[in-house]
Design an enzyme around this catalytic site. Structure first.
Site, PDB file in Angstrom:
ATOM      1  N   LYS A 111       0.858  -1.187   0.000  1.00 28.76           N
ATOM      2  CA  LYS A 111       0.000   0.000   0.000  1.00 28.76           C
ATOM      3  C   LYS A 111       0.888   1.227   0.000  1.00 28.76           C
ATOM      4  O   LYS A 111       2.050   1.159   0.416  1.00 28.76           O
ATOM      5  CB  LYS A 111      -0.866   0.021   1.266  1.00 28.76           C
ATOM      6  CG  LYS A 111      -2.107   0.864   1.136  1.00 28.76           C
ATOM      7  CD  LYS A 111      -3.172   0.093   0.394  1.00 28.76           C
ATOM      8  CE  LYS A 111      -4.483   0.800   0.339  1.00 28.76           C
ATOM      9  NZ  LYS A 111      -5.525  -0.173  -0.074  1.00 28.76           N
TER      10      LYS A 111
HETATM   11  N1  GLU Z   1      -7.203  -0.013  -3.322  1.00 28.71           N
HETATM   12  C1  GLU Z   1      -7.974  -1.188  -3.620  1.00 28.71           C
HETATM   13  C2  GLU Z   1      -8.018  -2.117  -2.426  1.00 28.71           C
HETATM   14  O1  GLU Z   1      -7.856  -1.713  -1.297  1.00 28.71           O
HETATM   15  C3  GLU Z   1      -7.508  -1.849  -4.899  1.00 28.71           C
HETATM   16  C4  GLU Z   1      -6.088  -2.310  -4.906  1.00 28.71           C
HETATM   17  C5  GLU Z   1      -5.595  -2.789  -6.256  1.00 28.71           C
HETATM   18  O2  GLU Z   1      -6.380  -2.817  -7.197  1.00 28.71           O
HETATM   19  O3  GLU Z   1      -4.421  -3.119  -6.342  1.00 28.71           O
HETATM   20  O4  GLU Z   1      -8.308  -3.278  -2.558  1.00 28.71           O
END
Ligand code: GLU
Length: 419
Positions: A111
Site C-alpha cells: 500500500k
Molecule cells: N485499493 C484497492 C483495495 O484496497 C484496490 C487495490 C488494487 O487494485 O491493487 O483493494
C-alpha cells in the site's frame, strides 16, 4: 525491544492485528512465524516538495510499504488523504496480503499514500505531486515488482500520470499500475469492479442465508467510486437504497433512491448534497438506520464500540478497508449482526486489477463480459470458501477469511523459504 540476539519479538510489532492473532492461534503458528508474516518486507518514506499554483513551496510525506510478496508481485492502492501515515499504510498493506491470498490471485500485498488534502488542491497540483512521488519510488515499483492502483482520492487519471512518469525512466510499461483509464491500457469494468464485487457478495449471502437482496433495504455510507457502484448494482438487483451519506450530506428516503439520478447528481455537483425529494438527516444516524444491509464504503474505523450497540442492520458489508474496529466487531458478533469482512467484500477491485495486469502483460484486451464473468467466478469462489469454513469451524466470517488467507500465504512462505 528485542531479545538477546536482537530478533523482532511479535509483541513489539505495532500492527499486531487482533484478527491475525486470532487466526494464527487457531492455526498454531509459532511466534517467530508470526513475526515473519507480520513484518513488512520493505518500506519507503519520501519527501515530496512541489510548487503550488500560487508559487508557494509545499512539502508532503509519501509512503510505499511492501508487506508480503511470497505469492507474487506486491499489489495495492495509493491513497491521498490527510490521515495517511506510516501505521495506516502498513496496516492497509498487510490487508492487501490477506486479500489477494483469499481470492487466490497470484500477487502479494502493498500500500502507499501521500498525506495531503486533494479536496483543496488543483488538478495541476495533484499531477505535480503524483509525478514527484513516482520519481521518488520508481525503483521500488515495476510490472513484476510492485503494482500500485487507485485507493481513496486517487483515480484513473492519477494512474495515467504514474504510468507516464514511470515510462519516462523505464520505457513504456502499462503493467506498472492498474486502474488506468481504458484509453491507456485500463481494463473494461475496473472502475466499477469494487462496487460490483460488493453487490455480488451481498446477493450471494442473501441467497445462501434467506435474506434476498430483492426488496432488501440497503444503507450506503460513502458515495465515491465504491459506494456509488455498489448502490447502482444492488438497485439493479432489486434492492431499495434508503440511506446514503457523503462528506457533505446524509440523505434518507424510505421509498428508495433512484440511484442512477443520485449518481448523476453526485458527478455533476461533486456531492450528493441538494438531491431533491428526500430527507436530510444527522450523519451519525445513517449507520443506525433500520435496514437489512449496511455498507460502509468510506473511511476506516467508522463502526466503533460507541455506535456498535445502536446498529440495526442485519448484515454489515465492509466495502471500505477496516471500517469496523476490533471492539465493535466483538460487540456486533455478540448481538448476532453478521459482518462480511473487507478482505472478501471489497476484493473485486484488486481482482479486476489483476485482470488488467494480465491483459497488459499479454497485450490483449478482454471484453466486458469476460471481465465480469471472471470477476464473478473469482469472488463467488472465495465467498463460498469463507462461508463453508465459517460453518465448519463455527467461527465468524472474518476469522474464516483470515484462516484461509493465512494458510495460503504461509504455504507460499514455507515452500519458497524453507522456514
Ligand atoms: N485499493 C484497492 C483495495 O484496497 C484496490 C487495490 C488494487 O487494485 O491493487 O483493494
Amino acid at each position: 525491544m528485542s531479545n538477546d540476539v536482537g530478533e523482532i519479538q511479535v509483541k513489539d510489532l505495532n500492527t499486531t492485528h487482533f484478527q491475525f492473532q486470532q487466526a494464527a492461534d487457531h492455526l498454531g503458528f509459532s511466534d517467530e512465524f508470526r513475526a515473519l508474516l507480520l513484518t513488512p518486507y520493505r518500506e519507503l518514506t519520501v519527501q515530496i516538495p512541489i510548487k503550488m499554483d500560487d508559487g508557494r513551496l509545499a512539502v508532503f510525506n509519501g509512503y510505499r510499504i511492501q508487506h508480503n510478496g511470497a505469492r507474487g508481485p506486491y499489489k495495492g492502492g495509493l491513497r491521498y488523504h490527510p490521515e495517511v501515515d506510516h501505521d495506516e499504510v502498513l496496516s492497509l498493506a498487510s490487508l492487501m496480503t490477506w486479500k489477494t491470498a483469499l481470492v487466490g490471485i497470484p500477487m502479494g500485498g502493498a500500500k502507499g499514500g501521500v498525506s495531503c488534502n486533494p479536496r483543496n488542491m488543483s488538478q495541476a497540483e495533484i499531477q505535480r505531486l503524483t509525478r514527484s512521488f513516482v520519481s521518488k519510488i520508481h525503483l521500488m515499483i515495476g510490472p513484476y515488482r510492485d503494482i500500485p492502483a487507485p485507493d481513496m482520492n486517487t483515480n484513473p487519471q492519477v494512474m495515467a500520470w504514474i504510468m507516464d512518469e514511470y515510462g519516462k525512466i523505464h520505457g513504456f510499461s502499462p503493467a506498472v499500475v492498474t486502474g488506468k483509464p481504458v484509453g491507456v491500457g485500463g481494463s473494461l469494468g475496473r472502475n466499477e469492479a469494487t462496487g460490483r464485487g460488493v453487490a455480488l457478495v451481498t446477493a450471494a449471502y442473501g441467497k445462501r442465508k434467506g435474506l434476498p437482496v430483492e426488496d432488501a433495504r440497503v444503507v450506503v455510507q460513502g458515495f465515491g467510486n465504491v459506494g456509488s457502484h455498489a448502490a447502482l448494482i444492488l438497485e439493479e438487483m432489486g434492492a431499495k437504497v434508503i440511506g446514503v451519506g457523503d462528506i457533505d450530506a446524509t440523505l434518507y428516503n424510505p421509498n428508495g433512491f433512484n440511484t442512477k439520478k443520485l449518481h448523476q447528481h453526485a458527478i455533476e455537483e461533486r456531492s450528493i448534497k441538494g438531491f431533491p425529494d428526500c430527507e436530510e438527516i444527522e450523519p451519525a444516524s445513517l449507520l443506525e438506520l433500520e435496514c437489512e444491509y449496511l455498507i460502509p464504503a468510506a473511511l476506516g474505523g467508522v463502526i466503533t464500540k460507541f455506535n456498535a450497540d445502536k446498529i440495526k442492520a442485519k448484515v454489515i458489508v465492509e466495502a471500505a478497508n477496516s471500517p469496523t474496529t476490533t471492539n465493535a466487531d466483538l460487540a456486533l458478533e455478540d448481538r448476532g449482526i453478521v459482518v462480511i469482512p473487507d478482505i472478501l467484500a471489497n476484493s473485486g477491485g484488486v481482482t479486476v486489477s489483476y485482470f488488467e495486469w494480465v491483459q497488459n502483460i499479454q497485450q490483449y484486451r478482454w471484453d466486458l463480459d469476460r471481465v465480469n464473468q471472471e470477476l464473478e467466478k473469482t469472488i463467488l469462489g472465495a465467498f463460498a470458501r469463507v462461508m463453508d469454513r465459517a460453518e465448519k469451524e463455527n467461527v465468524s466470517l472474518r476469522v474464516a477469511a483470515y484462516l484461509l488467507a493465512l494458510q495460503e500465504v504461509a504455504e507460499a512462505v514455507e515452500l519458497r523459504s524453507g522456514f
